[in-house]
Design an enzyme around this catalytic site. Structure first.
Site, PDB file in Angstrom:
ATOM      1  N   THR A   1     -16.219  -3.562  -8.638  1.00 37.81           N
ATOM      2  CA  THR A   1     -17.378  -2.865  -8.281  1.00 37.81           C
ATOM      3  C   THR A   1     -18.262  -2.941  -9.290  1.00 37.81           C
ATOM      4  OG1 THR A   1     -18.237  -0.635  -7.950  1.00 37.81           O
ATOM      5  CG2 THR A   1     -16.607  -0.661  -9.337  1.00 37.81           C
ATOM      6  N   ASP A   2     -19.743  -3.005  -8.583  1.00 38.92           N
ATOM      7  CA  ASP A   2     -20.978  -3.110  -9.419  1.00 38.92           C
ATOM      8  C   ASP A   2     -21.112  -1.763 -10.492  1.00 38.92           C
ATOM      9  OD1 ASP A   2     -21.738  -1.236  -7.517  1.00 38.92           O
ATOM     10  OD2 ASP A   2     -23.638  -2.443  -7.034  1.00 38.92           O
ATOM     11  N   GLU A   3     -20.420  -0.808 -10.095  1.00 37.61           N
ATOM     12  CA  GLU A   3     -20.569   0.421 -10.799  1.00 37.61           C
ATOM     13  C   GLU A   3     -20.237   0.640 -12.234  1.00 37.61           C
ATOM     14  OE1 GLU A   3     -19.932   3.973  -8.287  1.00 37.61           O
ATOM     15  OE2 GLU A   3     -20.190   2.935  -6.592  1.00 37.61           O
TER      16      GLU A   3
ATOM     17  N   ALA B   1      -5.969  -2.158  -4.126  1.00 42.65           N
ATOM     18  CA  ALA B   1      -5.485  -0.788  -4.265  1.00 42.65           C
ATOM     19  C   ALA B   1      -6.353  -0.047  -5.430  1.00 42.65           C
ATOM     20  CB  ALA B   1      -4.032  -0.671  -4.520  1.00 42.65           C
TER      21      ALA B   1
ATOM     22  N   LYS C   1     -12.581   1.728 -13.318  1.00 40.99           N
ATOM     23  CA  LYS C   1     -12.684   0.512 -12.818  1.00 40.99           C
ATOM     24  C   LYS C   1     -13.118  -0.336 -13.830  1.00 40.99           C
ATOM     25  CE  LYS C   1     -11.909  -1.033  -9.280  1.00 40.99           C
ATOM     26  NZ  LYS C   1     -11.166  -1.642  -8.193  1.00 40.99           N
TER      27      LYS C   1
ATOM     28  N   ASP D   1       0.840  -1.256   0.064  1.00 37.80           N
ATOM     29  CA  ASP D   1       0.000  -0.024   0.034  1.00 37.80           C
ATOM     30  C   ASP D   1       0.790   1.324   0.121  1.00 37.80           C
ATOM     31  OD1 ASP D   1      -1.892   2.224   0.980  1.00 37.80           O
ATOM     32  OD2 ASP D   1      -3.218   0.442   1.215  1.00 37.80           O
TER      33      ASP D   1
ATOM     34  N   TYR E   1     -14.727   7.468 -11.605  1.00 40.34           N
ATOM     35  CA  TYR E   1     -14.248   6.320 -11.138  1.00 40.34           C
ATOM     36  C   TYR E   1     -14.739   4.877 -11.466  1.00 40.34           C
ATOM     37  CZ  TYR E   1     -14.893   2.622  -7.423  1.00 40.34           C
ATOM     38  OH  TYR E   1     -14.989   1.532  -6.916  1.00 40.34           O
TER      39      TYR E   1
HETATM   40  P1  NAD Z   1     -10.125   2.696  -0.061  1.00 34.68           P
HETATM   41  O1  NAD Z   1     -10.062   3.995  -0.624  1.00 34.68           O
HETATM   42  O2  NAD Z   1     -10.531   2.718   1.583  1.00 34.68           O
HETATM   43  O3  NAD Z   1      -8.690   1.981   0.143  1.00 34.68           O
HETATM   44  C1  NAD Z   1      -7.859   2.048  -0.888  1.00 34.68           C
HETATM   45  C2  NAD Z   1      -6.459   1.734  -0.579  1.00 34.68           C
HETATM   46  O4  NAD Z   1      -5.734   1.668  -1.648  1.00 34.68           O
HETATM   47  C3  NAD Z   1      -6.015   2.638   0.379  1.00 34.68           C
HETATM   48  O5  NAD Z   1      -5.054   2.062   1.468  1.00 34.68           O
HETATM   49  C4  NAD Z   1      -4.859   3.516  -0.570  1.00 34.68           C
HETATM   50  O6  NAD Z   1      -3.687   4.054   0.301  1.00 34.68           O
HETATM   51  C5  NAD Z   1      -4.312   2.258  -1.413  1.00 34.68           C
HETATM   52  N1  NAD Z   1      -3.939   2.846  -2.727  1.00 34.68           N
HETATM   53  C6  NAD Z   1      -4.356   3.850  -3.440  1.00 34.68           C
HETATM   54  N2  NAD Z   1      -3.611   4.090  -4.348  1.00 34.68           N
HETATM   55  C7  NAD Z   1      -2.679   3.211  -4.165  1.00 34.68           C
HETATM   56  C8  NAD Z   1      -1.574   3.059  -5.330  1.00 34.68           C
HETATM   57  N3  NAD Z   1      -1.214   3.955  -6.363  1.00 34.68           N
HETATM   58  N4  NAD Z   1      -0.449   2.253  -4.732  1.00 34.68           N
HETATM   59  C9  NAD Z   1      -0.785   1.560  -3.648  1.00 34.68           C
HETATM   60  N5  NAD Z   1      -1.830   1.288  -2.923  1.00 34.68           N
HETATM   61  C10 NAD Z   1      -2.581   2.431  -3.302  1.00 34.68           C
HETATM   62  O7  NAD Z   1     -11.104   1.742  -0.896  1.00 34.68           O
HETATM   63  P2  NAD Z   1     -11.970   0.520  -0.439  1.00 34.68           P
HETATM   64  O8  NAD Z   1     -13.244   1.211  -0.248  1.00 34.68           O
HETATM   65  O9  NAD Z   1     -11.365  -0.376   0.464  1.00 34.68           O
HETATM   66  O10 NAD Z   1     -12.136  -0.415  -1.774  1.00 34.68           O
HETATM   67  C11 NAD Z   1     -11.031  -1.178  -2.279  1.00 34.68           C
HETATM   68  C12 NAD Z   1     -11.316  -1.990  -3.454  1.00 34.68           C
HETATM   69  O11 NAD Z   1     -12.552  -2.210  -3.572  1.00 34.68           O
HETATM   70  C13 NAD Z   1     -11.135  -0.824  -4.565  1.00 34.68           C
HETATM   71  O12 NAD Z   1     -10.643  -1.509  -5.759  1.00 34.68           O
HETATM   72  C14 NAD Z   1     -12.433  -0.554  -5.071  1.00 34.68           C
HETATM   73  O13 NAD Z   1     -12.838  -0.239  -6.154  1.00 34.68           O
HETATM   74  C15 NAD Z   1     -13.295  -1.733  -4.810  1.00 34.68           C
HETATM   75  N6  NAD Z   1     -14.795  -2.007  -4.136  1.00 34.68           N
HETATM   76  C16 NAD Z   1     -15.191  -0.777  -3.172  1.00 34.68           C
HETATM   77  C17 NAD Z   1     -16.258  -0.932  -2.835  1.00 34.68           C
HETATM   78  C18 NAD Z   1     -16.966   0.112  -1.559  1.00 34.68           C
HETATM   79  O14 NAD Z   1     -18.008  -0.026  -1.303  1.00 34.68           O
HETATM   80  N7  NAD Z   1     -15.956   0.592  -0.687  1.00 34.68           N
HETATM   81  C19 NAD Z   1     -17.393  -1.750  -3.432  1.00 34.68           C
HETATM   82  C20 NAD Z   1     -17.035  -2.440  -4.480  1.00 34.68           C
HETATM   83  C21 NAD Z   1     -15.542  -2.563  -4.890  1.00 34.68           C
HETATM   84  P1  TYD Z   2     -21.027   6.964  -1.699  1.00 31.77           P
HETATM   85  O1  TYD Z   2     -20.861   6.614  -0.433  1.00 31.77           O
HETATM   86  O2  TYD Z   2     -20.323   8.051  -2.066  1.00 31.77           O
HETATM   87  O3  TYD Z   2     -21.009   5.717  -2.553  1.00 31.77           O
HETATM   88  P2  TYD Z   2     -21.271   5.362  -4.157  1.00 31.77           P
HETATM   89  O4  TYD Z   2     -21.346   6.754  -4.703  1.00 31.77           O
HETATM   90  O5  TYD Z   2     -19.959   4.648  -4.811  1.00 31.77           O
HETATM   91  O6  TYD Z   2     -22.548   4.668  -4.190  1.00 31.77           O
HETATM   92  O7  TYD Z   2     -22.465   7.292  -2.013  1.00 31.77           O
HETATM   93  C1  TYD Z   2     -23.772   6.492  -1.564  1.00 31.77           C
HETATM   94  C2  TYD Z   2     -24.827   7.110  -2.154  1.00 31.77           C
HETATM   95  O8  TYD Z   2     -25.105   8.340  -1.231  1.00 31.77           O
HETATM   96  C3  TYD Z   2     -24.923   7.932  -3.636  1.00 31.77           C
HETATM   97  O9  TYD Z   2     -26.170   7.481  -4.261  1.00 31.77           O
HETATM   98  C4  TYD Z   2     -24.746   9.168  -3.306  1.00 31.77           C
HETATM   99  C5  TYD Z   2     -25.111   9.365  -1.950  1.00 31.77           C
HETATM  100  N1  TYD Z   2     -24.567  10.638  -1.114  1.00 31.77           N
HETATM  101  C6  TYD Z   2     -25.035  11.493  -0.679  1.00 31.77           C
HETATM  102  O10 TYD Z   2     -26.383  11.712  -0.651  1.00 31.77           O
HETATM  103  N2  TYD Z   2     -24.499  12.475   0.153  1.00 31.77           N
HETATM  104  C7  TYD Z   2     -23.026  12.276   0.505  1.00 31.77           C
HETATM  105  O11 TYD Z   2     -22.769  13.322   1.047  1.00 31.77           O
HETATM  106  C8  TYD Z   2     -22.515  11.259   0.089  1.00 31.77           C
HETATM  107  C9  TYD Z   2     -20.909  11.102   0.274  1.00 31.77           C
HETATM  108  C10 TYD Z   2     -23.318  10.312  -0.898  1.00 31.77           C
END
Ligand code: NAD
Ligand code: TYD
Length: 349
Positions: free
Chosen positions: A131-133, A83, A160, A34, A156
């Protein structure tokens, strides 16, 4: 497989995956790679940092040479790649960092794996977490399946989607053994308080406005982060090479309804009158390109690999709110940048 490289292991989901693997598989050595952006915090892993099967490596996945040397230095035979830059609002402000980390960073890792493994792919795996996005948005009905066409709308999700395509291209072109999962929105402990759930918990505690985008009618499918980590474990060990698995909670919530559940839970735990914090709700300008609805059909994962979400949403939200209330110092550290001191104190840099 013995030496597993987990990228992004200091982040939200990554830290749960690292903990699960370090504790469940003493025969593996887990290398957590990381670069520690604003979202990566080693305090997340305090409880396992002294385990003999765990090593932290501070490195940037965008550094091509470094990625090549890490594979040979540590004899890596499995990768779980998390990451990424992960926040949609940040991607709207700065799409370039998303292309760099999510697309080029992933390509660097793919290339490093292909070079180091040199065509001998026996017992090797490159697991890409997505991600599902990438599927875009749904209307009132239907679900994303593994066959839904990609249609990303935010920088984003475009980054992805592009990384997913590169991963598949390495399977189709070079036979690199890959597997991909696409998961819905995660919630739980250790999530940086910029995403909806931790941001709103934190704002309610501090009596700050709750900025609801548009009318709050967008729908997300929420999954407890530990269930996502378990799914990653199952797919890593039992998934079929070249396949994609959707992961979701069958747990759809309209933002405004979810926000009311969060308010109710925080108010209850803080001893405030029920619904007292609803006055903090503030409707603000909608997010540009805001996807209306995400909903995942994860029946392939259930039918083929036997995974199901374990937790009811109300229980998961209560656990999550409690964690944030009991860990105010963590929230203060990540929002102030003080968490970087933890790394500096530990590693002397
Ligand atoms: P996060 O932002 O909390 O963590 C990302 C991590 O990656 C951090 O520790 C950061 O330091 C590291 N990182 C960023 N750039 C880097 C680089 N250039 N080199 C090395 N490390 C680097 O993200 P998260 O929410 O834990 O998501 C993790 C993964 O899961 C991502 O790939 C995201 O697309 C995917 N994902 C997230 C969600 C969600 O709801 N959060 C849902 C589906 C998929
Ligand atoms: P978020 O947690 O940013 O996840 P994602 O955009 O990846 O789904 O947002 C979840 C939902 O909440 C999304 O529809 C955007 C909305 N949202 C707000 O209404 N206010 C906020 O301040 C944030 C961060 C998100």
């Amino acid at each position: 497989m013995k030496n597993i490289l987990i990228t992004g292991g200091a982040g939200f989901i990554g830290s749960h995956v690292v903990r699960l693997f370090v504790n469940s598989y003493p025969d593996y050595h887990i290398y957590n790679l990381d670069v520690l952006t604003y979202a990566g915090n080693l305090e997340n892993l305090k409880d396992i940092e002294d385990k003999p099967n765990y090593t932290f490596i501070k490195a940037d996945i965008c550094d091509h040479e470094k990625m090549e040397s890490i594979f040979s230095d540590y004899n890596i035979d499995g990768v779980i790649h998390l990451a990424a830059e992960s926040h949609v609002d940040r991607s709207i402000k700065d799409p370039f960092s998303f292309a760099k980390t999510n697309v080029l960073g992933t390509l660097n890792l793919l290339q490093a794996a292909k070079t180091y493994w040199g065509g001998d792919f026996e017992n090797k795996l490159f697991y890409h977490v997505s991600t599902d996005e990438v599927y875009g948005t749904l209307g009132e009905s239907g679900f994303f399946t593994e066959n839904t066409a990609y249609d990303p709308h935010s920088p984003y999700s475009a980054s992805k989607a592009s990384s997913d395509h590169f991963v598949r291209s390495f399977y189709d072109t070079y036979n690199l053994p890959v597997v991909i999962s696409n998961c819905s929105n995660n919630y739980g402990s250790h999530q940086f308080p910029e995403k909806l759930i931790p941001l709103f918990i934190n704002n309610i505690c501090n009596n700050k406005p709750l900025p609801v985008y548009g009318k709050g009618e967008n729908v997300r499918d929420w999954l407890f982060v530990n269930d996502h980590a378990r799914a990653i474990d199952v797919i890593f060990h039992k998934g079929k090479i070249g396949e994609t698995y959707n992961i979701g909670g069958f747990n759809e919530w309209k933002n405004i309804d979810l926000i009311k559940v969060i308010i109710k839970t925080v108010d209850k735990l803080l001893g405030r009158p029920e619904g007292a914090s609803e006055e903090l709700i503030t409707f603000v300008t909608d997010r540009a390109g805001h996807d209306y609805r995400y909903a995942i059909d994860s029946s392939k994962l259930k039918n083929e690999l036997g995974w199901e979400p374990s937790l009811q949403f109300e229980e998961g939200i209560e656990k999550t709110v409690k964690w944030y209330l009991e860990n105010k110092a963590w929230v203060d550290n990540v929002t102030s940048g003080n968490y970087l001191k933890y790394y500096q104190d530990m590693y002397g840099e």
